[in-house]
Design a protein around this motif. Structure first.
Motif, PDB file in Angstrom:
ATOM      1  N   LYS A 309     -39.982  51.431 -67.596  1.00  0.00           N
ATOM      2  CA  LYS A 309     -39.848  50.159 -66.878  1.00  0.00           C
ATOM      3  C   LYS A 309     -38.474  49.552 -67.098  1.00  0.00           C
ATOM      4  CE  LYS A 309     -44.716  48.873 -67.660  1.00  0.00           C
ATOM      5  NZ  LYS A 309     -45.597  47.859 -68.300  1.00  0.00           N
ATOM      6  N   THR A 310     -37.995  48.863 -66.100  1.00  0.00           N
ATOM      7  CA  THR A 310     -36.809  48.001 -66.226  1.00  0.00           C
ATOM      8  C   THR A 310     -37.151  46.668 -65.566  1.00  0.00           C
ATOM      9  OG1 THR A 310     -35.892  48.913 -64.189  1.00  0.00           O
ATOM     10  CG2 THR A 310     -35.145  49.879 -66.274  1.00  0.00           C
ATOM     11  N   ASP A 311     -37.000  45.601 -66.316  1.00  0.00           N
ATOM     12  CA  ASP A 311     -37.367  44.270 -65.811  1.00  0.00           C
ATOM     13  C   ASP A 311     -36.086  43.503 -65.515  1.00  0.00           C
ATOM     14  OD1 ASP A 311     -38.450  41.887 -65.146  1.00  0.00           O
ATOM     15  OD2 ASP A 311     -39.662  41.643 -66.953  1.00  0.00           O
ATOM     16  N   SER A 312     -35.688  43.522 -64.236  1.00  0.00           N
ATOM     17  CA  SER A 312     -34.445  42.844 -63.837  1.00  0.00           C
ATOM     18  C   SER A 312     -34.603  41.340 -63.780  1.00  0.00           C
ATOM     19  CB  SER A 312     -33.985  43.367 -62.471  1.00  0.00           C
ATOM     20  OG  SER A 312     -35.008  43.149 -61.493  1.00  0.00           O
ATOM     21  N   THR A 313     -35.837  40.847 -63.867  1.00  0.00           N
ATOM     22  CA  THR A 313     -36.056  39.394 -63.784  1.00  0.00           C
ATOM     23  C   THR A 313     -35.769  38.699 -65.106  1.00  0.00           C
ATOM     24  OG1 THR A 313     -38.396  39.611 -64.357  1.00  0.00           O
ATOM     25  CG2 THR A 313     -37.819  39.782 -62.038  1.00  0.00           C
ATOM     26  N   ARG A 314     -35.733  39.457 -66.183  1.00  0.00           N
ATOM     27  CA  ARG A 314     -35.483  38.834 -67.480  1.00  0.00           C
ATOM     28  C   ARG A 314     -33.983  38.593 -67.660  1.00  0.00           C
ATOM     29  NH1 ARG A 314     -39.692  41.576 -71.842  1.00  0.00           N
ATOM     30  NH2 ARG A 314     -41.484  40.329 -71.194  1.00  0.00           N
ATOM     31  N   LYS A 315     -33.680  37.446 -68.223  1.00  0.00           N
ATOM     32  CA  LYS A 315     -32.284  37.076 -68.445  1.00  0.00           C
ATOM     33  C   LYS A 315     -31.741  37.800 -69.665  1.00  0.00           C
ATOM     34  CE  LYS A 315     -32.796  32.404 -66.530  1.00  0.00           C
ATOM     35  NZ  LYS A 315     -32.663  30.957 -66.815  1.00  0.00           N
ATOM     36  N   THR A 316     -30.456  38.065 -69.632  1.00  0.00           N
ATOM     37  CA  THR A 316     -29.760  38.618 -70.789  1.00  0.00           C
ATOM     38  C   THR A 316     -28.562  37.744 -71.105  1.00  0.00           C
ATOM     39  OG1 THR A 316     -28.359  40.055 -69.438  1.00  0.00           O
ATOM     40  CG2 THR A 316     -30.470  40.975 -70.189  1.00  0.00           C
ATOM     41  N   ARG A 317     -28.106  37.833 -72.305  1.00  0.00           N
ATOM     42  CA  ARG A 317     -26.931  37.076 -72.729  1.00  0.00           C
ATOM     43  C   ARG A 317     -26.129  37.906 -73.710  1.00  0.00           C
ATOM     44  NH1 ARG A 317     -27.687  35.654 -77.912  1.00  0.00           N
ATOM     45  NH2 ARG A 317     -29.830  35.306 -78.694  1.00  0.00           N
ATOM     46  N   ALA A 318     -24.900  37.503 -73.910  1.00  0.00           N
ATOM     47  CA  ALA A 318     -24.060  38.162 -74.906  1.00  0.00           C
ATOM     48  C   ALA A 318     -24.530  37.755 -76.296  1.00  0.00           C
ATOM     49  CB  ALA A 318     -22.604  37.766 -74.712  1.00  0.00           C
ATOM     50  N   PRO A 319     -24.488  38.672 -77.240  1.00  0.00           N
ATOM     51  CA  PRO A 319     -24.909  38.322 -78.604  1.00  0.00           C
ATOM     52  C   PRO A 319     -23.970  37.296 -79.218  1.00  0.00           C
ATOM     53  CG  PRO A 319     -23.922  40.501 -78.553  1.00  0.00           C
ATOM     54  CD  PRO A 319     -24.078  40.086 -77.133  1.00  0.00           C
ATOM     55  N   TYR A 320     -24.543  36.412 -80.018  1.00  0.00           N
ATOM     56  CA  TYR A 320     -23.753  35.410 -80.725  1.00  0.00           C
ATOM     57  C   TYR A 320     -23.030  36.057 -81.901  1.00  0.00           C
ATOM     58  CZ  TYR A 320     -26.818  32.206 -78.162  1.00  0.00           C
ATOM     59  OH  TYR A 320     -27.514  31.552 -77.191  1.00  0.00           O
ATOM     60  N   PRO A 321     -21.927  35.461 -82.333  1.00  0.00           N
ATOM     61  CA  PRO A 321     -21.211  36.022 -83.498  1.00  0.00           C
ATOM     62  C   PRO A 321     -22.101  36.182 -84.723  1.00  0.00           C
ATOM     63  CG  PRO A 321     -19.854  34.415 -82.381  1.00  0.00           C
ATOM     64  CD  PRO A 321     -21.181  34.346 -81.721  1.00  0.00           C
ATOM     65  N   LYS A 322     -23.001  35.218 -84.957  1.00  0.00           N
ATOM     66  CA  LYS A 322     -23.861  35.332 -86.138  1.00  0.00           C
ATOM     67  C   LYS A 322     -24.840  36.504 -86.004  1.00  0.00           C
ATOM     68  CE  LYS A 322     -27.314  31.936 -84.547  1.00  0.00           C
ATOM     69  NZ  LYS A 322     -28.003  30.661 -84.887  1.00  0.00           N
ATOM     70  N   GLU A 323     -25.207  36.870 -84.765  1.00  0.00           N
ATOM     71  CA  GLU A 323     -26.077  38.026 -84.569  1.00  0.00           C
ATOM     72  C   GLU A 323     -25.306  39.324 -84.833  1.00  0.00           C
ATOM     73  OE1 GLU A 323     -29.136  36.193 -81.205  1.00  0.00           O
ATOM     74  OE2 GLU A 323     -27.251  37.143 -80.590  1.00  0.00           O
ATOM     75  N   ARG A 324     -24.051  39.371 -84.379  1.00  0.00           N
ATOM     76  CA  ARG A 324     -23.229  40.552 -84.670  1.00  0.00           C
ATOM     77  C   ARG A 324     -23.047  40.723 -86.182  1.00  0.00           C
ATOM     78  NH1 ARG A 324     -20.725  42.528 -80.145  1.00  0.00           N
ATOM     79  NH2 ARG A 324     -20.640  41.131 -78.315  1.00  0.00           N
ATOM     80  N   SER A 325     -22.808  39.590 -86.853  1.00  0.00           N
ATOM     81  CA  SER A 325     -22.637  39.637 -88.304  1.00  0.00           C
ATOM     82  C   SER A 325     -23.916  40.098 -88.992  1.00  0.00           C
ATOM     83  CB  SER A 325     -22.231  38.258 -88.820  1.00  0.00           C
ATOM     84  OG  SER A 325     -22.148  38.254 -90.234  1.00  0.00           O
ATOM     85  N   ALA A 326     -25.066  39.591 -88.529  1.00  0.00           N
ATOM     86  CA  ALA A 326     -26.346  39.984 -89.131  1.00  0.00           C
ATOM     87  C   ALA A 326     -26.612  41.471 -88.932  1.00  0.00           C
ATOM     88  CB  ALA A 326     -27.475  39.156 -88.519  1.00  0.00           C
ATOM     89  N   ALA A 327     -26.217  42.012 -87.771  1.00  0.00           N
ATOM     90  CA  ALA A 327     -26.412  43.438 -87.522  1.00  0.00           C
ATOM     91  C   ALA A 327     -25.569  44.275 -88.469  1.00  0.00           C
ATOM     92  CB  ALA A 327     -26.064  43.765 -86.072  1.00  0.00           C
ATOM     93  N   ARG A 328     -24.311  43.855 -88.709  1.00  0.00           N
ATOM     94  CA  ARG A 328     -23.458  44.604 -89.626  1.00  0.00           C
ATOM     95  C   ARG A 328     -23.990  44.526 -91.061  1.00  0.00           C
ATOM     96  NH1 ARG A 328     -19.439  42.142 -86.348  1.00  0.00           N
ATOM     97  NH2 ARG A 328     -19.139  40.505 -87.907  1.00  0.00           N
ATOM     98  N   VAL A 329     -24.463  43.351 -91.457  1.00  0.00           N
ATOM     99  CA  VAL A 329     -25.010  43.196 -92.811  1.00  0.00           C
ATOM    100  C   VAL A 329     -26.238  44.084 -92.994  1.00  0.00           C
ATOM    101  CG1 VAL A 329     -26.165  41.581 -94.380  1.00  0.00           C
ATOM    102  CG2 VAL A 329     -24.101  40.872 -93.156  1.00  0.00           C
ATOM    103  N   LEU A 330     -27.124  44.096 -92.000  1.00  0.00           N
ATOM    104  CA  LEU A 330     -28.330  44.922 -92.098  1.00  0.00           C
ATOM    105  C   LEU A 330     -27.968  46.403 -92.102  1.00  0.00           C
ATOM    106  CD1 LEU A 330     -31.335  45.386 -92.150  1.00  0.00           C
ATOM    107  CD2 LEU A 330     -31.401  45.054 -89.672  1.00  0.00           C
ATOM    108  N   ALA A 331     -26.978  46.811 -91.314  1.00  0.00           N
ATOM    109  CA  ALA A 331     -26.559  48.210 -91.292  1.00  0.00           C
ATOM    110  C   ALA A 331     -26.061  48.646 -92.666  1.00  0.00           C
ATOM    111  CB  ALA A 331     -25.473  48.416 -90.237  1.00  0.00           C
ATOM    112  N   ARG A 332     -25.254  47.775 -93.316  1.00  0.00           N
ATOM    113  CA  ARG A 332     -24.781  48.111 -94.664  1.00  0.00           C
ATOM    114  C   ARG A 332     -25.941  48.187 -95.651  1.00  0.00           C
ATOM    115  NH1 ARG A 332     -20.508  44.572 -93.249  1.00  0.00           N
ATOM    116  NH2 ARG A 332     -21.514  42.852 -94.369  1.00  0.00           N
ATOM    117  N   ALA A 333     -26.895  47.266 -95.514  1.00  0.00           N
ATOM    118  CA  ALA A 333     -28.042  47.268 -96.423  1.00  0.00           C
ATOM    119  C   ALA A 333     -28.881  48.531 -96.248  1.00  0.00           C
ATOM    120  CB  ALA A 333     -28.908  46.031 -96.174  1.00  0.00           C
ATOM    121  N   LEU A 334     -29.076  48.966 -95.010  1.00  0.00           N
ATOM    122  CA  LEU A 334     -29.819  50.198 -94.769  1.00  0.00           C
ATOM    123  C   LEU A 334     -29.075  51.398 -95.327  1.00  0.00           C
ATOM    124  CD1 LEU A 334     -31.045  49.626 -91.102  1.00  0.00           C
ATOM    125  CD2 LEU A 334     -32.432  49.524 -93.180  1.00  0.00           C
TER     126      LEU A 334
END
Length: 559
Positions: A309-334
């Motif tokens: 499935k692909t739902d084109s009706t759902r909105k998307t947004r660019a990730p916030y800086p704090k989300e990018r930072s959280a992803a990098r922190v979690l990647a290092r932790a893993l």
């Protein structure tokens, strides 16, 4: 009373009938005897009117077992005794066969020709419960079948149905009944409650003191070795001293002993008929494999349907800086959690490289000097090998019923962070996120790192958690033991009973396969998480991503 063990070498077993399927069934029973009797030389014959008036007998001098085919209530040509489930169609026959196999393994003592026949008869009476107790110590699963045949064997040992109905209330008859019924209770075959009527009648006839003395004798027999003829004959003499010889009293149709036997036999039959048939491990394994294959196919099909499935009706947004930072922190932790100490392996060899051990070198020179081929390995070396890390698989399922609306944004953020961290981590990792309400809809897809955050709302009123788990299992292999797996469910758990049952089945299956299941639930009074999950109450929806990240790191660290 006549024994099930026919020790007279001049008495020969019956020949196998060649018609009606009896010869084939006899051959099949012969093939099944070795694991039950723990010996390879037995020949089994089942035929109508065989076994010399007993349900079954054992011939030690001929290594033969004979079974009365009249007990078989089915066409012998349809019997498949190699299948445990098929034995439930003729439990008494299989139990009698098991009883004689117990004789074949454990009745290894022979009375001398000069022994008192009355003492031998008493000893052989004690032998009946002794060999069954020994069989259960060796093969506990045989209990069901011994119970199933107990009524036929006991009635036969009393003298047949007519004798059982008119057994006089003498000390001899009461002791005989106690040895056949109550001794099997102490041997672990029968239950005390079902033999209660016989116990009460025996105590009334014999008296408490004499019954307790007889019980001590059969308990001693249960602890006697298979080849200890002297001990068994001594116990037979003790039994005869207490009970005396058979008085050959007239039959008594109104005897309390006969009524008690009838009631006990009825209790045993009712209990055995209500017991589940033991499950054949091979059948259980085949059924488990079949079910696992069916479930895996269904999960893969659900995954294809959902993630196509692909739902084109759902909105998307660019990730916030704090989300990018959280992803990098979690990647290092893993990546940090996945690091393992290198395995140390020590080996020896005849040639370098390695450290020379003088003892090994001297042994090698001594072998050479003696003219022998040198086999000593004087060089040792240590190598360190990386320990493989099981791949991480994280599936997230978010409830989109209206009660979870304040969690929509935090879960959308968490889904992006987890997927991005899996892409950045040095360890192999894969994630997917779905929402479940009326249907299951993907948010992040397995094997991809989304560039944008997919937002969603919570308008639904249903809870398709079962299909959501199937989709995540099929896409990520959550039920496959070679992975480090974590299923995260974000929901208050307020479902209809049918939805709860279906979801619980899947959760239990994943937990049995070793998949960790984390349930994140709001901090409110209506929450009702499903059992068999690790529940974490979230007071602040913003901490959702942190809770999932902590669970994922913990799963990797303990993989």
């Amino acid at each position: 009373m006549t024994s099930h063990v026919i020790a007279d070498p001049n008495t020969t077993p019956a020949t196998q009938p060649t018609r009606g399927g009896w010869d084939t069934l006899s051959a099949n029973l012969t093939a099944e005897a070795p694991p039950i009797a723990d010996r390879e030389d037995l020949i089994v014959t089942i035929a109508p009117r065989a076994a010399h008036g007993h349900p079954a007998v054992f011939f030690p001098d001929h290594a033969a077992i004979e079974i009365d085919g009249d007990l078989l209530t089915i066409d012998p040509r349809t019997a498949r005794p190699d299948r445990l489930a098929d034995r439930a169609r003729y439990p008494a026959v299989w139990g009698a066969f098991t009883h004689e196999c117990a004789h074949a393994q454990h009745s290894r003592w022979d009375p001398p020709p000069v022994a008192n026949p009355a003492v031998v008869e008493a000893a052989m009476l004690l032998e009946e419960s002794r060999i069954e107790a020994a069989q259960l110590r060796r093969r506990p699963d045989d209990r069901h079948w011994l119970r199933a045949s107990a009524t036929e064997i006991i009635i036969g040992d009393i003298g047949g149905p007519n004798a059982a109905k008119t057994l006089p209330a003498t000390d001899y008859a009461a002791a005989h009944t106690a040895a056949l019924l109550l001794a099997r209770v102490d041997g672990g075959v029968l239950d005390r409650a079902e033999c209660g009527p016989a116990a009460a009648a025996a105590e009334k006839i014999l008296g408490t003191a004499k019954l307790e003395a007889l019980q001590a004798i059969w308990q001693a027999a249960h602890n006697t070795g298979d080849e200890d003829a002297a001990r068994m004959l001594d116990l037979g003499q003790q039994w005869l001293d207490l009970v005396g010889p058979d008085p050959h009293a007239d039959p008594d149709p109104n005897s309390i002993l006969s009524a008690a036997i009838s009631e006990a036999i009825a209790n045993i039959r009712k209990a055995v008929n209500g017991e589940p048939v033991p499950v054949d491990p091979a059948d259980a394994a085949r059924e488990a494999a079949r079910l696992a294959g069916t479930l895996a196919t269904a999960a893969q099909q659900a995954a294809r349907q959902v993630f196509a499935k692909t739902d084109s009706t759902r909105k998307t947004r660019a990730p916030y800086p704090k989300e990018r930072s959280a992803a990098r922190v979690l990647a290092r932790a893993l990546s940090t959690a996945s690091q393992r100490e290198r395995a140390v392996v020590k080996s020896t060899s005849m040639v370098p490289p390695g450290r020379l051990r003088m003892r090994g070198a001297m042994a090698r020179e001594a072998q050479r000097a003696a003219g022998a081929i040198p086999t000593a390995e004087p060089f040792t070396r240590t190598t360190r090998r990386a320990t493989p890390i099981p791949p991480l698989r994280v599936g997230i399922a978010c409830d989109v019923s209206s009660s979870m609306s304040e969690y929509a944004a935090p879960v959308a953020s968490a889904a992006w962070i987890i997927a991005q961290a899996a892409e950045l981590a040095t360890m192999p990792a894969d994630t997917a996120t779905v929402t479940f309400g009326y249907s299951v809809t993907p948010i992040t897809y397995p094997g991809t790192a989304p560039t944008r955050v997919t937002e969603f709302t919570c308008p639904d009123g249903e809870h398709a958690l079962g299909p959501a788990i199937d989709a995540l299992d099929g896409a990520l292999g959550l039920s496959r033991t070679e992975n480090t797996r974590l299923l995260v469910i974000i929901s208050d758990g307020c479902y209809w009973s049918a939805a709860r049952r279906e979801a619980q089945k899947r959760i239990d299956r994943l937990r049995a396969a070793g998949c960790a299941v984390l349930w994140l639930t709001p901090d409110d009074d209506d929450r009702d998480p499903l059992p068999n999950t690790t529940v974490h109450v979230i007071g602040d929806p913003a901490t959702t991503a942190a809770a999932i990240a902590k669970a994922a790191v913990t799963a990797v660290r303990h993989a």
